[in-house]
Motif scaffolding. Sequence first.
Motif, PDB file in Angstrom:
ATOM      1  N   ASP A  68      18.056  -3.545 -70.828  1.00  0.00           N
ATOM      2  CA  ASP A  68      19.249  -2.766 -71.195  1.00  0.00           C
ATOM      3  C   ASP A  68      20.166  -3.536 -72.130  1.00  0.00           C
ATOM      4  O   ASP A  68      20.707  -2.965 -73.083  1.00  0.00           O
ATOM      5  N   PHE A  69      20.346  -4.831 -71.851  1.00  0.00           N
ATOM      6  CA  PHE A  69      21.224  -5.628 -72.714  1.00  0.00           C
ATOM      7  C   PHE A  69      20.596  -5.847 -74.086  1.00  0.00           C
ATOM      8  O   PHE A  69      21.261  -5.675 -75.101  1.00  0.00           O
ATOM      9  N   ASP A  75      16.237   8.410 -78.967  1.00  0.00           N
ATOM     10  CA  ASP A  75      16.698   7.333 -78.085  1.00  0.00           C
ATOM     11  C   ASP A  75      15.737   7.156 -76.900  1.00  0.00           C
ATOM     12  O   ASP A  75      15.713   7.977 -75.980  1.00  0.00           O
ATOM     13  N   TYR A 105      27.468  11.047 -85.216  1.00  0.00           N
ATOM     14  CA  TYR A 105      26.581  10.158 -84.436  1.00  0.00           C
ATOM     15  C   TYR A 105      26.747  10.436 -82.941  1.00  0.00           C
ATOM     16  O   TYR A 105      25.775  10.592 -82.198  1.00  0.00           O
ATOM     17  N   GLY A 155      20.310  -2.524 -75.781  1.00  0.00           N
ATOM     18  CA  GLY A 155      21.664  -1.990 -75.917  1.00  0.00           C
ATOM     19  C   GLY A 155      22.419  -2.644 -77.060  1.00  0.00           C
ATOM     20  O   GLY A 155      23.089  -1.967 -77.834  1.00  0.00           O
ATOM     21  N   LYS A 162      15.708   4.208 -75.152  1.00  0.00           N
ATOM     22  CA  LYS A 162      16.183   3.023 -74.433  1.00  0.00           C
ATOM     23  C   LYS A 162      16.176   3.235 -72.919  1.00  0.00           C
ATOM     24  O   LYS A 162      15.754   2.366 -72.168  1.00  0.00           O
ATOM     25  N   THR A 217      14.038   1.279 -69.605  1.00  0.00           N
ATOM     26  CA  THR A 217      14.631   0.681 -68.393  1.00  0.00           C
ATOM     27  C   THR A 217      13.685   0.832 -67.204  1.00  0.00           C
ATOM     28  O   THR A 217      13.517  -0.083 -66.410  1.00  0.00           O
ATOM     29  N   TYR A 218      13.082   2.018 -67.085  1.00  0.00           N
ATOM     30  CA  TYR A 218      12.187   2.280 -65.947  1.00  0.00           C
ATOM     31  C   TYR A 218      10.710   2.328 -66.355  1.00  0.00           C
ATOM     32  O   TYR A 218       9.884   2.787 -65.594  1.00  0.00           O
ATOM     33  N   PRO A 220      22.574   3.030 -70.935  1.00  0.00           N
ATOM     34  CA  PRO A 220      21.965   1.929 -70.162  1.00  0.00           C
ATOM     35  C   PRO A 220      22.791   0.646 -70.220  1.00  0.00           C
ATOM     36  O   PRO A 220      22.922  -0.055 -69.218  1.00  0.00           O
ATOM     37  N   LEU A 221      23.376   0.378 -71.397  1.00  0.00           N
ATOM     38  CA  LEU A 221      24.200  -0.828 -71.548  1.00  0.00           C
ATOM     39  C   LEU A 221      25.461  -0.721 -70.684  1.00  0.00           C
ATOM     40  O   LEU A 221      25.828  -1.669 -69.980  1.00  0.00           O
ATOM     41  N   ARG A 277      15.392  -5.123 -65.756  1.00  0.00           N
ATOM     42  CA  ARG A 277      16.288  -4.035 -66.125  1.00  0.00           C
ATOM     43  C   ARG A 277      17.449  -4.540 -66.989  1.00  0.00           C
ATOM     44  O   ARG A 277      17.720  -3.993 -68.057  1.00  0.00           O
ATOM     45  N   ILE A 319      25.893   1.086 -67.986  1.00  0.00           N
ATOM     46  CA  ILE A 319      25.506   1.006 -66.569  1.00  0.00           C
ATOM     47  C   ILE A 319      25.323  -0.453 -66.163  1.00  0.00           C
ATOM     48  O   ILE A 319      25.815  -0.888 -65.120  1.00  0.00           O
ATOM     49  N   ASP A 320      24.653  -1.211 -67.017  1.00  0.00           N
ATOM     50  CA  ASP A 320      24.397  -2.609 -66.661  1.00  0.00           C
ATOM     51  C   ASP A 320      25.666  -3.456 -66.686  1.00  0.00           C
ATOM     52  O   ASP A 320      25.785  -4.403 -65.909  1.00  0.00           O
ATOM     53  N   LEU A 321      26.600  -3.104 -67.579  1.00  0.00           N
ATOM     54  CA  LEU A 321      27.873  -3.845 -67.579  1.00  0.00           C
ATOM     55  C   LEU A 321      28.600  -3.602 -66.258  1.00  0.00           C
ATOM     56  O   LEU A 321      29.136  -4.537 -65.651  1.00  0.00           O
ATOM     57  N   ASP A 374      23.314   6.757 -62.951  1.00  0.00           N
ATOM     58  CA  ASP A 374      21.868   6.569 -62.945  1.00  0.00           C
ATOM     59  C   ASP A 374      21.344   6.768 -61.513  1.00  0.00           C
ATOM     60  O   ASP A 374      21.271   5.815 -60.739  1.00  0.00           O
ATOM     61  N   HIS A 376      24.234  12.540 -80.215  1.00  0.00           N
ATOM     62  CA  HIS A 376      23.723  12.027 -78.942  1.00  0.00           C
ATOM     63  C   HIS A 376      24.080  12.946 -77.779  1.00  0.00           C
ATOM     64  O   HIS A 376      23.493  12.845 -76.705  1.00  0.00           O
ATOM     65  N   LYS A 399      26.737   8.521 -74.043  1.00  0.00           N
ATOM     66  CA  LYS A 399      25.304   8.751 -73.867  1.00  0.00           C
ATOM     67  C   LYS A 399      24.442   7.835 -74.747  1.00  0.00           C
ATOM     68  O   LYS A 399      23.376   7.393 -74.335  1.00  0.00           O
ATOM     69  N   ALA A 400      24.955   7.548 -75.952  1.00  0.00           N
ATOM     70  CA  ALA A 400      24.168   6.724 -76.874  1.00  0.00           C
ATOM     71  C   ALA A 400      23.935   5.317 -76.313  1.00  0.00           C
ATOM     72  O   ALA A 400      22.963   4.663 -76.651  1.00  0.00           O
ATOM     73  N   HIS A 401      24.863   4.862 -75.463  1.00  0.00           N
ATOM     74  CA  HIS A 401      24.760   3.485 -74.973  1.00  0.00           C
ATOM     75  C   HIS A 401      24.850   3.433 -73.455  1.00  0.00           C
ATOM     76  O   HIS A 401      25.382   2.473 -72.893  1.00  0.00           O
TER      77      HIS A 401
END
Lengths: 261, 290
Positions: free
Chosen positions: A52-53, A217, A178, A56, A219, A223-224, B58-59, A48, B61-63, B95, A182, B54-56
């Motif tokens: 994500d990193f 998107d 942008y 991301g 991404k 993750t899952y 997952p990043l 995960r 959440i992980d941070l 999440d 989103h 929203k665009a980022h």
Amino acid sequence: MNGVVSIALNGFREARRNRVTSVLFVFAFIMVFSTTVSVEFTVATFDRVMTDFGLGVIGLLSPALTLFLGTALIPREIERRTIFMVVARPVSRSAFLVGRYIGNVITVAFLVLVMGALFLLQMQFAGATSTYSSGIHREHLIALYGLLLEVVLLTAVSFLFAAASSQYVSALSVTCLYFIGHMSEDLYTLAGRSKSDVIRVVGRAIYYLLPNFDRLDFKARATYFDPTSNAELLSTTGYALAYTVLVLIVATRIFERRDFK
Amino acid sequence: MLQWGRKNLSWLLGAVSVLVLVLTRAAPYPLEARHEGELRPLLLRGSVASSVSKAHLPLLIDLYWLRTLIGMAEPETEQRNKNLYAYGDFLTDLDPRFFHAYYFTALVTPYSLGGDKFVNGDLALKMVRKALARFPDDQRLHMQHAFLLTYIEHDSRAAVEVFLKMAKLPNAPAAAIASATAIFIEQNDFDAAIALVSEAMGEGGHGSTTLLADRKKQLEIERQLRRLDEAIKAAAVKLGHTPESLDEVIQAGEWSADETHDQEGGELSVEAGRGRSSWLVGRMEGIRKW
């Protein structure tokens, strides 16, 4: 056609020589490599965190470079008067704009592909050497593909604003667009809950008129390892390309009428 | 004079500004005082964070997940554990499918004050219940729920209900079910403990039915030994001293002479005033005596 190709390749070469692009390239590689370090801090969620990193960082840097190159290129050409050298040649303004657009897309797509390859290598290496990682999945590739589609569409939107206004105005507008792009699905849902017909119509209009970047998107699905059907992928590709073509048509119309003095 | 004033006006203004800055200097306001012991980490509301970033997402959440893990490595205090709960709550709002965020933060949230006194137990239970709403069939969460109920809420009945529910799940772990019987032993309810194991064996697919079968035998022998304990106590009253052998208990008329062995053939005896079986290595104790 040859003119467009020449301008595109020239644009790619110019972008490559740009210091900001180079710095961003180096930064991007450091960030992608740092994914490995971030995994050291985690427990039980290696797949995960790496996903994500890795995705991301690519998803953070590719729009940044797109915005920087897309909104700065045309205004800079006008400001430095270098555009007159091109316009004086037998190349239409539309061909110039499309050529510059393709050159920009190639530059950013190249960055995304190289970072993507690095990310996939890391996933593969982690999968082969650790029991905590399961290697590369189809969803990783789809997420990278989504990022490429985002670059294609965001560059077109950047060119539309750059063709109509100054560098700073277009940079600010595209950045806002942008983020709104989103959030458009959320805006649609929120507006749908309103009792006011006007707000509901505006919410729906925003959703359908503005570019829906959230649709591109994938991404969070990576993750899952949530599967994406081929039909959805095809539909998303069609949406991104059709929207891009429309935006470029409008951009070229505006650019053809623009007074450079 | 006027000319001198004009010439040096900027110097004068600069000096006055520096003087004002020096006079109005202040040390940073202590964070503890600002929150009156309620040092919650500064976190956005889940819905706001998920919309704005929203665009980022997952990043992001992980941070926060890494921040939570780093927090887990810090020295344990009541406040640290409360903060970790806040992080877990935030992460799972962002999440809801993030299993590990629920699981780990619920594990680290309770803070022991010594003995079987805990604080933040209500928060840990809240987190586990939030997780169970999302993952109703997860055995680890059921185990965690049952142990929180037993240790922190001291509500063994509710814990038993959780174990009974868990035993009906497909592939419920045999070891967990065997452990769960400890709560019944605590309440001296051997019939319920044996019923739980029998039910789990009947469900099948528990990986180790041998373990459950052994547990059932142990429970049946322990039930017999508890009866023997009562008989020893009754014999002690009659004899005026604690009996030192089974024969003494039999002679006092408190135990049948036909029942000198358990169902597995182990020899029954008396040891330090308590019943013993040569088949059962040690006596089965309630969960608090482990």
